[in-house]
Design a protein around this motif. Structure first.
Motif, PDB file in Angstrom:
ATOM      1  N   SER A   1      35.080   2.232 -11.008  1.00 21.98           N
ATOM      2  CA  SER A   1      36.357   2.610 -10.990  1.00 21.98           C
ATOM      3  C   SER A   1      36.894   3.947 -10.165  1.00 21.98           C
ATOM      4  O   SER A   1      38.085   4.155  -9.936  1.00 21.98           O
ATOM      5  CB  SER A   1      36.954   2.876 -12.594  1.00 21.98           C
ATOM      6  N   GLY A   2      35.926   4.485  -9.416  1.00 26.67           N
ATOM      7  CA  GLY A   2      36.103   5.565  -8.912  1.00 26.67           C
ATOM      8  C   GLY A   2      36.908   4.967  -7.531  1.00 26.67           C
ATOM      9  O   GLY A   2      37.722   5.763  -6.749  1.00 26.67           O
ATOM     10  N   ALA A   3      36.968   3.694  -7.246  1.00 25.38           N
ATOM     11  CA  ALA A   3      37.754   3.053  -6.128  1.00 25.38           C
ATOM     12  C   ALA A   3      39.152   3.391  -6.412  1.00 25.38           C
ATOM     13  O   ALA A   3      40.069   3.579  -5.468  1.00 25.38           O
ATOM     14  CB  ALA A   3      37.424   1.527  -6.019  1.00 25.38           C
ATOM     15  N   LEU A   4      39.643   3.445  -7.851  1.00 23.56           N
ATOM     16  CA  LEU A   4      41.070   3.681  -8.025  1.00 23.56           C
ATOM     17  C   LEU A   4      41.402   5.096  -7.345  1.00 23.56           C
ATOM     18  O   LEU A   4      42.755   5.457  -7.113  1.00 23.56           O
ATOM     19  CB  LEU A   4      41.314   3.574  -9.614  1.00 23.56           C
ATOM     20  N   ILE A   5      40.651   5.927  -7.362  1.00 21.65           N
ATOM     21  CA  ILE A   5      40.830   7.487  -6.729  1.00 21.65           C
ATOM     22  C   ILE A   5      40.957   7.272  -5.292  1.00 21.65           C
ATOM     23  O   ILE A   5      42.077   7.820  -4.874  1.00 21.65           O
ATOM     24  CB  ILE A   5      39.816   8.288  -7.418  1.00 21.65           C
ATOM     25  N   LEU A   6      40.370   6.458  -4.747  1.00 22.22           N
ATOM     26  CA  LEU A   6      40.255   6.322  -3.178  1.00 22.22           C
ATOM     27  C   LEU A   6      41.725   5.687  -2.897  1.00 22.22           C
ATOM     28  O   LEU A   6      42.296   5.935  -1.986  1.00 22.22           O
ATOM     29  CB  LEU A   6      39.085   5.676  -2.857  1.00 22.22           C
ATOM     30  N   ALA A   7      42.066   4.703  -3.775  1.00 22.85           N
ATOM     31  CA  ALA A   7      43.225   3.945  -3.513  1.00 22.85           C
ATOM     32  C   ALA A   7      44.450   4.616  -3.558  1.00 22.85           C
ATOM     33  O   ALA A   7      45.333   4.670  -2.910  1.00 22.85           O
ATOM     34  CB  ALA A   7      43.285   2.737  -4.723  1.00 22.85           C
ATOM     35  N   ARG A   8      44.382   5.611  -4.716  1.00 24.10           N
ATOM     36  CA  ARG A   8      45.592   6.426  -4.839  1.00 24.10           C
ATOM     37  C   ARG A   8      45.911   7.467  -3.787  1.00 24.10           C
ATOM     38  O   ARG A   8      46.772   7.782  -3.349  1.00 24.10           O
ATOM     39  CB  ARG A   8      45.345   7.341  -6.103  1.00 24.10           C
TER      40      ARG A   8
ATOM     41  N   ILE B   1      31.376  14.032  -6.010  1.00 24.17           N
ATOM     42  CA  ILE B   1      32.340  14.664  -6.636  1.00 24.17           C
ATOM     43  C   ILE B   1      32.467  14.296  -8.230  1.00 24.17           C
ATOM     44  O   ILE B   1      32.710  13.164  -8.632  1.00 24.17           O
ATOM     45  CB  ILE B   1      33.801  14.382  -6.086  1.00 24.17           C
ATOM     46  N   ALA B   2      32.293  15.333  -9.000  1.00 21.65           N
ATOM     47  CA  ALA B   2      32.508  15.317 -10.581  1.00 21.65           C
ATOM     48  C   ALA B   2      33.885  15.764 -10.946  1.00 21.65           C
ATOM     49  O   ALA B   2      34.380  16.278 -10.431  1.00 21.65           O
ATOM     50  CB  ALA B   2      31.259  15.822 -11.225  1.00 21.65           C
ATOM     51  N   TYR B   3      34.318  14.912 -11.964  1.00 22.20           N
ATOM     52  CA  TYR B   3      35.409  15.616 -12.840  1.00 22.20           C
ATOM     53  C   TYR B   3      35.356  15.137 -14.222  1.00 22.20           C
ATOM     54  O   TYR B   3      34.713  14.530 -14.643  1.00 22.20           O
ATOM     55  CB  TYR B   3      36.431  14.828 -12.111  1.00 22.20           C
ATOM     56  N   PRO B   4      36.335  16.061 -14.891  1.00 21.89           N
ATOM     57  CA  PRO B   4      36.145  15.950 -16.504  1.00 21.89           C
ATOM     58  C   PRO B   4      36.248  14.380 -16.717  1.00 21.89           C
ATOM     59  O   PRO B   4      36.783  13.367 -16.061  1.00 21.89           O
ATOM     60  CB  PRO B   4      37.329  16.488 -16.878  1.00 21.89           C
ATOM     61  N   ARG B   5      35.148  13.835 -17.455  1.00 22.58           N
ATOM     62  CA  ARG B   5      34.911  12.390 -17.902  1.00 22.58           C
ATOM     63  C   ARG B   5      34.653  11.519 -16.943  1.00 22.58           C
ATOM     64  O   ARG B   5      35.041  10.192 -17.416  1.00 22.58           O
ATOM     65  CB  ARG B   5      36.328  12.092 -18.841  1.00 22.58           C
TER      66      ARG B   5
ATOM     67  N   ASP C   1      36.007   7.512 -17.488  1.00 24.78           N
ATOM     68  CA  ASP C   1      37.399   7.564 -18.395  1.00 24.78           C
ATOM     69  C   ASP C   1      38.482   8.376 -17.667  1.00 24.78           C
ATOM     70  O   ASP C   1      39.416   8.055 -17.706  1.00 24.78           O
ATOM     71  CB  ASP C   1      37.015   7.741 -19.595  1.00 24.78           C
ATOM     72  N   GLY C   2      37.871   9.601 -16.836  1.00 28.63           N
ATOM     73  CA  GLY C   2      38.707  10.328 -16.256  1.00 28.63           C
ATOM     74  C   GLY C   2      39.175  10.023 -15.303  1.00 28.63           C
ATOM     75  O   GLY C   2      40.240  10.755 -14.650  1.00 28.63           O
ATOM     76  N   VAL C   3      39.063   8.717 -14.756  1.00 25.81           N
ATOM     77  CA  VAL C   3      40.060   8.254 -13.363  1.00 25.81           C
ATOM     78  C   VAL C   3      41.303   8.252 -13.859  1.00 25.81           C
ATOM     79  O   VAL C   3      42.216   8.532 -13.055  1.00 25.81           O
ATOM     80  CB  VAL C   3      39.205   6.885 -13.126  1.00 25.81           C
ATOM     81  N   VAL C   4      41.731   7.929 -15.175  1.00 23.69           N
ATOM     82  CA  VAL C   4      43.187   7.711 -15.363  1.00 23.69           C
ATOM     83  C   VAL C   4      43.791   9.291 -15.011  1.00 23.69           C
ATOM     84  O   VAL C   4      44.898   8.994 -14.591  1.00 23.69           O
ATOM     85  CB  VAL C   4      43.163   7.569 -16.910  1.00 23.69           C
ATOM     86  N   ASP C   5      43.230  10.048 -15.252  1.00 21.13           N
ATOM     87  CA  ASP C   5      43.749  11.432 -14.968  1.00 21.13           C
ATOM     88  C   ASP C   5      43.768  12.003 -13.673  1.00 21.13           C
ATOM     89  O   ASP C   5      44.627  12.445 -12.964  1.00 21.13           O
ATOM     90  CB  ASP C   5      43.534  12.436 -15.854  1.00 21.13           C
ATOM     91  N   VAL C   6      42.419  12.006 -13.181  1.00 15.73           N
ATOM     92  CA  VAL C   6      41.972  12.672 -11.952  1.00 15.73           C
ATOM     93  C   VAL C   6      42.644  11.791 -10.561  1.00 15.73           C
ATOM     94  O   VAL C   6      42.776  12.436  -9.812  1.00 15.73           O
ATOM     95  CB  VAL C   6      40.604  12.707 -11.795  1.00 15.73           C
TER      96      VAL C   6
END
Length: 142
Positions: free
Chosen positions: A127-134, A21-25, A97-102
């Protein structure tokens, strides 16, 4: 990925889908590194006379152009709404870097929550783990 590799990976009857899964930045290395590992595994199998095993899927929040953190623009062939991951799937979420927003993107969070119980593996890079955590998918894990 070269056109011939893409054709080979999609023409065989793969045993497993790998969806990134790609996302901006997002960080390009977090996407291309893991995808290359699976593509190389397909290449090795084919050199041994076996069919490709992995079907590689590069998806985005929506289908279309995605600008990565290094400025490279790439094309997501499918959006979240088009994906139908199943028990023979791995979903990878890259960092960057895009993790902050996505990580606050409700559509991605809800898709991950619905998808997690359906797939064989759900993982992240860095840092994709932060997306899973959220999304609450790491709750109760060490």
């Amino acid at each position: 990925m070269s056109p011939s590799r893409t054709t080979a990976a999609h023409s065989a009857q793969p045993g497993h889908r790998v969806i990134c899964i790609a996302y901006p930045r997002a960080m390009s290395l977090d996407i291309t590194g893991p995808m290359q590992v699976f593509a190389t595994a397909n290449d090795v199998r084919q050199r041994q006379g076996q069919p490709a095993f992995y079907q590689l899927v590069f998806a985005g929040l929506e289908a279309g152009p995605v600008t990565l953190s290094c400025g490279l623009q790439t094309i997501a062939t499918q959006g979240l709404g088009q994906l139908r991951p199943g028990a023979n799937s791995t979903v990878l979420v890259p960092g960057g870097d895009g993790v902050v927003d996505v990580q606050h993107h409700s559509g991605l969070r809800q898709w991950l929550q619905r998808t997690a119980p359906q797939v064989q593996r759900l993982g992240s890079v860095c840092s994709g783990a932060l997306i899973l955590a959220r999304a609450g998918l790491l709750d109760g894990l060490p």
